[in-house]
Design a protein around this motif. Structure first.
Motif, PDB file in Angstrom:
ATOM      1  N   VAL A   1       0.792  -1.214   0.033  1.00 20.85           N
ATOM      2  CA  VAL A   1       0.111  -0.029   0.054  1.00 20.85           C
ATOM      3  C   VAL A   1       0.987   1.432   0.006  1.00 20.85           C
ATOM      4  O   VAL A   1       1.794   1.524   0.903  1.00 20.85           O
ATOM      5  CB  VAL A   1      -0.880   0.098   1.151  1.00 20.85           C
ATOM      6  N   LEU A   2       0.718   2.027  -1.007  1.00 24.39           N
ATOM      7  CA  LEU A   2       1.648   3.339  -1.026  1.00 24.39           C
ATOM      8  C   LEU A   2       0.947   4.373  -0.222  1.00 24.39           C
ATOM      9  O   LEU A   2       1.797   5.099   0.526  1.00 24.39           O
ATOM     10  CB  LEU A   2       1.381   3.997  -2.482  1.00 24.39           C
TER      11      LEU A   2
ATOM     12  N   PHE B   1      -4.087   3.420  -2.462  1.00 19.06           N
ATOM     13  CA  PHE B   1      -3.207   3.548  -3.494  1.00 19.06           C
ATOM     14  C   PHE B   1      -2.246   2.305  -3.403  1.00 19.06           C
ATOM     15  O   PHE B   1      -1.663   2.290  -2.218  1.00 19.06           O
ATOM     16  CB  PHE B   1      -2.410   5.016  -3.552  1.00 19.06           C
TER      17      PHE B   1
ATOM     18  N   VAL C   1       6.578   7.193   2.152  1.00 20.46           N
ATOM     19  CA  VAL C   1       5.291   6.822   1.454  1.00 20.46           C
ATOM     20  C   VAL C   1       4.677   5.481   2.331  1.00 20.46           C
ATOM     21  O   VAL C   1       5.123   4.954   3.132  1.00 20.46           O
ATOM     22  CB  VAL C   1       5.263   6.481   0.057  1.00 20.46           C
ATOM     23  N   GLY C   2       3.329   5.421   1.911  1.00 19.22           N
ATOM     24  CA  GLY C   2       2.640   4.161   2.440  1.00 19.22           C
ATOM     25  C   GLY C   2       2.008   4.543   3.566  1.00 19.22           C
ATOM     26  O   GLY C   2       1.412   3.615   4.273  1.00 19.22           O
ATOM     27  N   ALA C   3       1.962   5.845   4.052  1.00 18.17           N
ATOM     28  CA  ALA C   3       1.183   6.328   5.163  1.00 18.17           C
ATOM     29  C   ALA C   3      -0.094   6.697   4.711  1.00 18.17           C
ATOM     30  O   ALA C   3      -0.606   7.331   3.743  1.00 18.17           O
ATOM     31  CB  ALA C   3       1.838   7.246   6.008  1.00 18.17           C
ATOM     32  N   ASP C   4      -1.075   7.174   5.774  1.00 19.17           N
ATOM     33  CA  ASP C   4      -2.402   7.882   5.539  1.00 19.17           C
ATOM     34  C   ASP C   4      -1.664   9.543   4.897  1.00 19.17           C
ATOM     35  O   ASP C   4      -0.433   9.999   5.567  1.00 19.17           O
ATOM     36  CB  ASP C   4      -2.945   8.344   6.778  1.00 19.17           C
ATOM     37  N   ALA C   5      -2.446  10.004   3.962  1.00 23.58           N
ATOM     38  CA  ALA C   5      -1.838  11.057   3.090  1.00 23.58           C
ATOM     39  C   ALA C   5      -1.864  12.490   4.200  1.00 23.58           C
ATOM     40  O   ALA C   5      -0.866  13.067   4.102  1.00 23.58           O
ATOM     41  CB  ALA C   5      -3.031  11.531   2.280  1.00 23.58           C
TER      42      ALA C   5
ATOM     43  N   MET D   1       0.530  13.790  -0.754  1.00 23.73           N
ATOM     44  CA  MET D   1       0.118  12.761  -1.848  1.00 23.73           C
ATOM     45  C   MET D   1      -0.575  13.388  -2.892  1.00 23.73           C
ATOM     46  O   MET D   1      -1.431  13.899  -2.785  1.00 23.73           O
ATOM     47  CB  MET D   1      -0.433  11.684  -0.842  1.00 23.73           C
ATOM     48  N   VAL D   2      -0.286  12.527  -4.068  1.00 21.39           N
ATOM     49  CA  VAL D   2      -0.832  12.540  -5.148  1.00 21.39           C
ATOM     50  C   VAL D   2      -2.220  11.800  -5.180  1.00 21.39           C
ATOM     51  O   VAL D   2      -1.869  10.508  -5.119  1.00 21.39           O
ATOM     52  CB  VAL D   2      -0.248  12.455  -6.448  1.00 21.39           C
ATOM     53  N   VAL D   3      -3.478  12.624  -5.096  1.00 25.77           N
ATOM     54  CA  VAL D   3      -4.515  11.653  -4.895  1.00 25.77           C
ATOM     55  C   VAL D   3      -5.296  11.600  -6.229  1.00 25.77           C
ATOM     56  O   VAL D   3      -6.353  10.721  -6.170  1.00 25.77           O
ATOM     57  CB  VAL D   3      -5.371  12.017  -3.740  1.00 25.77           C
TER      58      VAL D   3
ATOM     59  N   ALA E   1      -2.912  15.849  -1.764  1.00 30.64           N
ATOM     60  CA  ALA E   1      -3.708  16.057  -0.226  1.00 30.64           C
ATOM     61  C   ALA E   1      -3.284  16.887   0.582  1.00 30.64           C
ATOM     62  O   ALA E   1      -2.194  17.136   0.638  1.00 30.64           O
ATOM     63  CB  ALA E   1      -3.557  14.501   0.431  1.00 30.64           C
TER      64      ALA E   1
ATOM     65  N   GLU F   1      -7.876  16.146   7.055  1.00 26.28           N
ATOM     66  CA  GLU F   1      -8.358  15.148   6.539  1.00 26.28           C
ATOM     67  C   GLU F   1      -9.648  15.781   5.418  1.00 26.28           C
ATOM     68  O   GLU F   1      -9.819  16.947   5.702  1.00 26.28           O
ATOM     69  CB  GLU F   1      -9.114  14.365   7.667  1.00 26.28           C
TER      70      GLU F   1
ATOM     71  N   ASN G   1       0.390   7.399 -13.306  1.00 28.24           N
ATOM     72  CA  ASN G   1       0.819   6.471 -12.269  1.00 28.24           C
ATOM     73  C   ASN G   1       1.436   6.945 -10.901  1.00 28.24           C
ATOM     74  O   ASN G   1       2.207   6.606 -10.211  1.00 28.24           O
ATOM     75  CB  ASN G   1       1.660   5.301 -12.691  1.00 28.24           C
TER      76      ASN G   1
ATOM     77  N   ARG H   1      -0.390   8.724  -8.826  1.00 25.32           N
ATOM     78  CA  ARG H   1      -1.235   8.555  -7.722  1.00 25.32           C
ATOM     79  C   ARG H   1      -0.826   7.764  -6.832  1.00 25.32           C
ATOM     80  O   ARG H   1      -0.179   6.455  -6.802  1.00 25.32           O
ATOM     81  CB  ARG H   1      -2.662   7.937  -8.326  1.00 25.32           C
ATOM     82  N   GLY H   2      -0.795   8.325  -5.426  1.00 25.98           N
ATOM     83  CA  GLY H   2      -0.401   7.538  -4.301  1.00 25.98           C
ATOM     84  C   GLY H   2       1.128   7.782  -4.034  1.00 25.98           C
ATOM     85  O   GLY H   2       1.508   7.601  -2.940  1.00 25.98           O
ATOM     86  N   LYS H   3       1.802   8.509  -4.867  1.00 27.75           N
ATOM     87  CA  LYS H   3       3.127   9.022  -4.339  1.00 27.75           C
ATOM     88  C   LYS H   3       3.142  10.512  -3.823  1.00 27.75           C
ATOM     89  O   LYS H   3       2.180  11.218  -4.187  1.00 27.75           O
ATOM     90  CB  LYS H   3       3.941   8.919  -5.932  1.00 27.75           C
TER      91      LYS H   3
END
Lengths: 185, 178
Positions: free
Chosen positions: A79-80, A93, B28-32, B81-83, B96, B100, B118, B120-122
């Motif tokens: 999970v990113l 993501f 990365v890998g955390a909540d935004a 984070m790119v959402v 983000a 919240e 791609n 997104r999420g980074k």
């Protein structure tokens, strides 16, 4: 006169060889991006939906909930990150995949994004995404194409040259885009 | 002929190399929201887009959203984070907020910068100028319809009530974590 013709033919021939690769890149990408309204020319985007309604969504950002959603969807990728667009949803993501969870409806939408092999690369060059040195390379290619066109006009002499059949075809090549300009511009 | 072609190929390959910074990758890998709060500019690495980042101090997205009028015309550096990314042309992306349920849009001129789908999420670091868009109701409906079509979603014009003011960042340069 003969010497000038020989140079013209040589330039046309060698530029033609040099431009083969990039012309094919631009041609393939040109068709691909020309129909952008109908498809994504660089990425394959696939979507599917699945129910995740029997999970405890009281803490949707928690690793436990995210893991449960992914297990339900049969996914075990890293999970990113996660994002809450609003109180009623969660976005997860993964590499190349986005999962949108509608918490109230208990429904997940999985969107997979993959490169279109070859096409993403030719579009990358054609649309000048690299910028930097590639901008100048593309300028050189454009000048080479112009030279290719101009020298091509004078390669042949006689009936098939620019004073015969060539004149008609060259005129057609100018009139066709001009007609579209009159029609649409 | 062999030498010029070799040079041509080398130039082409060089031009295609993404620009990486030789510093460690961002977390990365955390909540935004949490990832945004813990961010440090010096710890960021990734592929660069557009102009080089010149600012060193990050402005929290929440601060801009709290008082956008105070930031209009200001050049800011934001991180998050790119959402979401424009699926059609890569001409915008949403970052983000550190709070919240919030995000800010980064808009770039078509073709000048192209954000990859791609991303997104980074994590991303973006420098740009805060701008205000005034949309009439008709323009807001048209924009909503366009975005819905782009994402293959349904759009209810009744969800738009009156003129809208949108605050976004006109992106000049960005670094997106690999």
């Amino acid at each position: 006169m003969v010497k000038w013709r020989r140079w013209n033919a040589a330039i046309h021939r060698d530029l033609g060889y040099l431009c083969v690769g990039l012309t094919l890149v631009y041609a393939v990408s040109g068709v691909a991006v020309n129909h952008r309204a109908d498809w994504n020319p660089s990425y394959q985007v696939r979507e599917r939906s699945a129910r995740v309604d029997d999970l405890d969504a009281s803490a949707p950002s928690s690793p436990e909930y995210v893991r449960a959603v992914l297990e339900r969807l049969g996914m075990d990728a890293e999970v990113l990150g996660t994002f809450r667009p609003d109180p009623g949803s969660l976005r997860i993501f993964l590499e190349g995949t986005t999962v949108d969870v509608d918490l109230a409806a208990g429904e997940a939408t999985v969107q997979d994004v993959r490169d279109r092999p070859g096409l993403r690369q030719v579009n990358f060059l054609h649309l000048n995404h690299p910028k930097k040195l590639w901008t100048y390379m593309a300028d050189v290619y454009a000048v080479a194409l112009a030279l290719l066109a101009l020298t091509g006009v004078f390669v042949l002499r006689g009936r098939n040259g620019i004073t015969g059949r060539g004149a008609w075809l060259t005129a057609a090549g100018v009139i066709i885009p001009a007609a579209f300009l009159l029609l649409y511009f | 002929m062999r030498l010029p072609l070799t040079v041509l190929a080398a130039v082409t390959l060089l031009a295609c190399q993404p620009t990486d910074r030789a510093v460690p990758e961002a977390d990365v890998g955390a909540d935004a929201t949490a990832a945004a709060a813990e961010f440090a500019v010096a710890d960021f690495a990734g592929t660069s887009y557009g102009e080089a980042i010149t600012l060193t101090s990050v402005t929290p997205v929440s601060a801009i959203l709290d008082d956008p009028a105070a930031y209009i015309g200001q050049r800011v550096l934001v991180q998050g984070m790119v959402v979401a990314v424009c699926e059609e042309k890569g001409c915008w992306m949403d970052i983000a907020s550190d709070r919240e349920f919030e995000k800010v849009q980064i808009k770039v001129d078509d073709g000048v910068i192209v954000f990859p789908l791609n991303a997104r999420g980074k994590q991303a670091l973006v420098e740009g100028v805060v701008e205000e868009l005034q949309l009439t109701e008709e323009q807001a409906i048209a924009e909503g319809r366009r975005k819905a079509e782009e994402h293959g979603e349904t759009f209810d014009p009744a969800s738009v009530q009156g003129p809208q003011t949108i605050f976004r960042i006109r992106g000049a340069g960005a670094v997106i974590a690999d």
